[in-house]
Design a protein around this motif. Structure first.
Motif, PDB file in Angstrom:
ATOM      1  N   ASN A  29       0.829  -1.210   0.000  1.00 17.60           N
ATOM      2  CA  ASN A  29       0.000   0.000   0.000  1.00 17.60           C
ATOM      3  C   ASN A  29       0.865   1.262   0.000  1.00 17.60           C
ATOM      4  O   ASN A  29       0.457   2.289  -0.534  1.00 17.60           O
ATOM      5  N   GLU A  50      -6.510  -3.819   4.237  1.00 19.10           N
ATOM      6  CA  GLU A  50      -7.689  -4.196   5.047  1.00 19.10           C
ATOM      7  C   GLU A  50      -7.201  -5.182   6.093  1.00 19.10           C
ATOM      8  O   GLU A  50      -6.500  -6.134   5.755  1.00 19.10           O
ATOM      9  N   SER A  68      -5.182  -5.449  -1.470  1.00 17.54           N
ATOM     10  CA  SER A  68      -5.021  -6.629  -0.623  1.00 17.54           C
ATOM     11  C   SER A  68      -4.453  -7.769  -1.456  1.00 17.54           C
ATOM     12  O   SER A  68      -4.477  -7.737  -2.698  1.00 17.54           O
ATOM     13  N   SER A  77     -10.614  -9.256  -2.563  1.00 14.56           N
ATOM     14  CA  SER A  77     -11.600  -8.266  -2.097  1.00 14.56           C
ATOM     15  C   SER A  77     -11.098  -6.833  -2.270  1.00 14.56           C
ATOM     16  O   SER A  77     -11.886  -5.882  -2.208  1.00 14.56           O
ATOM     17  N   GLY A  78      -9.780  -6.651  -2.452  1.00 18.48           N
ATOM     18  CA  GLY A  78      -9.249  -5.316  -2.768  1.00 18.48           C
ATOM     19  C   GLY A  78      -9.557  -4.233  -1.749  1.00 18.48           C
ATOM     20  O   GLY A  78      -9.683  -3.072  -2.115  1.00 18.48           O
ATOM     21  N   THR A  79      -9.710  -4.593  -0.497  1.00 19.59           N
ATOM     22  CA  THR A  79      -9.981  -3.658   0.630  1.00 19.59           C
ATOM     23  C   THR A  79     -11.376  -3.021   0.594  1.00 19.59           C
ATOM     24  O   THR A  79     -11.586  -1.975   1.194  1.00 19.59           O
ATOM     25  N   ILE A  80     -12.308  -3.663  -0.082  1.00 25.56           N
ATOM     26  CA  ILE A  80     -13.637  -3.027  -0.214  1.00 25.56           C
ATOM     27  C   ILE A  80     -14.332  -2.833   1.136  1.00 25.56           C
ATOM     28  O   ILE A  80     -14.992  -1.809   1.359  1.00 25.56           O
ATOM     29  N   GLN A  97     -12.523   0.026   3.079  1.00 24.03           N
ATOM     30  CA  GLN A  97     -12.829   1.359   2.535  1.00 24.03           C
ATOM     31  C   GLN A  97     -14.247   1.793   2.903  1.00 24.03           C
ATOM     32  O   GLN A  97     -14.496   2.979   3.123  1.00 24.03           O
ATOM     33  N   GLU A 137     -13.200   4.366  -7.571  1.00 25.41           N
ATOM     34  CA  GLU A 137     -12.615   3.686  -6.422  1.00 25.41           C
ATOM     35  C   GLU A 137     -11.312   3.013  -6.875  1.00 25.41           C
ATOM     36  O   GLU A 137     -11.170   2.629  -8.036  1.00 25.41           O
ATOM     37  N   LEU A 176      -9.553  -0.184  -5.803  1.00 27.09           N
ATOM     38  CA  LEU A 176      -9.641  -1.435  -5.033  1.00 27.09           C
ATOM     39  C   LEU A 176      -8.733  -2.438  -5.739  1.00 27.09           C
ATOM     40  O   LEU A 176      -9.123  -3.037  -6.743  1.00 27.09           O
ATOM     41  N   THR A 188      -6.863  -5.719  -6.293  1.00 24.67           N
ATOM     42  CA  THR A 188      -6.824  -7.136  -5.913  1.00 24.67           C
ATOM     43  C   THR A 188      -5.439  -7.699  -6.247  1.00 24.67           C
ATOM     44  O   THR A 188      -4.738  -7.170  -7.120  1.00 24.67           O
TER      45      THR A 188
END
Ligand code: FMN
Length: 189
Positions: A23, A83, A119, A123-126, A129, A148, A150, A152
C-alpha cells in the motif's frame, strides 16, 4: 489572489507500517504519476502513539501536532490502506482519532480526501474502505466517491523494487488522481 491551477499540496498516509508494504508502494506510484498536478508528501504514521485523552489533556505529542498542521495546510489527504480483519488497520484508525480532535477545530473538517487500497486476495480492501468512509464522515470530510481504487492481488502489480508494473492499474491511477484534482478544485473555487 490564488491561481486556481496552482499545484495542489497533498498529504499521503499509508495504513501499513511494514517496510515492504504494497500500500505504500501504491502511494509511491501515485506520487510519481501526480507530479504535474499535485505534490504528494507522505507522512509516516509509525511514530504516532496510541490515542489517550489523558495524554492529550496534559500535552499533545509533537508528532500529532505536526501531523495535524500538515493536514491543515494541505489541499487534501490521500490514504492508501490495507484491510485488516475486514476493516481499517488500527494504526490508521488511531491516526485519524488523534487528527479528529478537537471536534470544533479538527483539520479534517471539510478537508477533501481520497482513498485507495490493495489486498493480497480478491476483495481489494472493499470492506475496509466502506468502514473508512464511515469514520471520515464523523469529521465531515469530503471524500471522493469515484473512481474507487480497489486493488486485488496487489503483490502481482509491483516488481521487486516496488515499481508499479501493471499498466491497467497505472491508467486507473491516472484517472483517479485526475478525479481527485477536480474534486479538490470544486472546493477551492
Ligand atoms: C492482521 C491482518 C489482517 C488481515 N486481514 C485481511 C482482510 O480482512 N482482508 C484482506 O483482504 N486481507 C487481509 N490481510 C492481508 C493483507 O491484505 C495483506 O497482508 C496486505 O499485503 C497488507 O498490506 P501491506 O502490503 O500494505 O502491508 C490481513 C493481514 C493482516 C496482517
Amino acid at each position: 489572489m490564488e491561481n486556481k491551477l496552482d499545484k495542489l499540496n497533498i498529504v499521503g498516509i499509508a495504513g501499513s507500517l511494514r517496510k515492504g508494504s504494497y500500500n505504500r508502494m501504491l502511494l509511491e506510484a501515485a506520487k510519481e504519476i501526480a507530479t504535474d498536478s499535485m505534490t504528494i508528501e507522505e507522512f509516516d504514521l509509525s511514530g504516532i502513539p496510541m490515542y489517550n485523552t489523558d495524554v492529550e489533556k496534559s500535552a499533545v505529542p509533537e508528532i500529532v501536532t505536526e501531523f495535524k498542521e500538515k493536514i491543515r495546510a494541505a489541499d487534501g489527504l490521500l490514504i492508501s490502506t490495507p484491510e485488516y480483519n475486514y476493516s481499517v488497520p488500527g494504526v490508521l484508525k488511531n491516526a485519524i482519532d488523534w487528527a479528529s480532535r478537537m471536534p470544533k477545530d479538527t483539520p479534517l473538517h471539510q478537508k477533501p480526501v481520497a482513498m485507495m487500497g490493495g489486498s493480497g486476495g480478491i476483495s481489494g480492501t472493499i470492506r475496509a474502505q466502506g468502514h473508512l468512509r464511515q469514520i471520515l464522515a464523523h469529521s465531515n470530510m469530503l471524500d471522493l466517491k469515484k473512481p474507487e481504487v480497489l486493488v486485488t492481488k496487489i503483490q502481482e502489480k509491483f516488481d521487486g523494487n516496488g515499481v508499479l508494473t501493471d499498466d491497467a492499474l497505472k491508467q486507473h491511477l491516472i484517472r483517479f488522481l485526475a478525479a481527485f484534482e477536480n474534486w479538490i478544485r470544486i472546493f477551492k473555487k
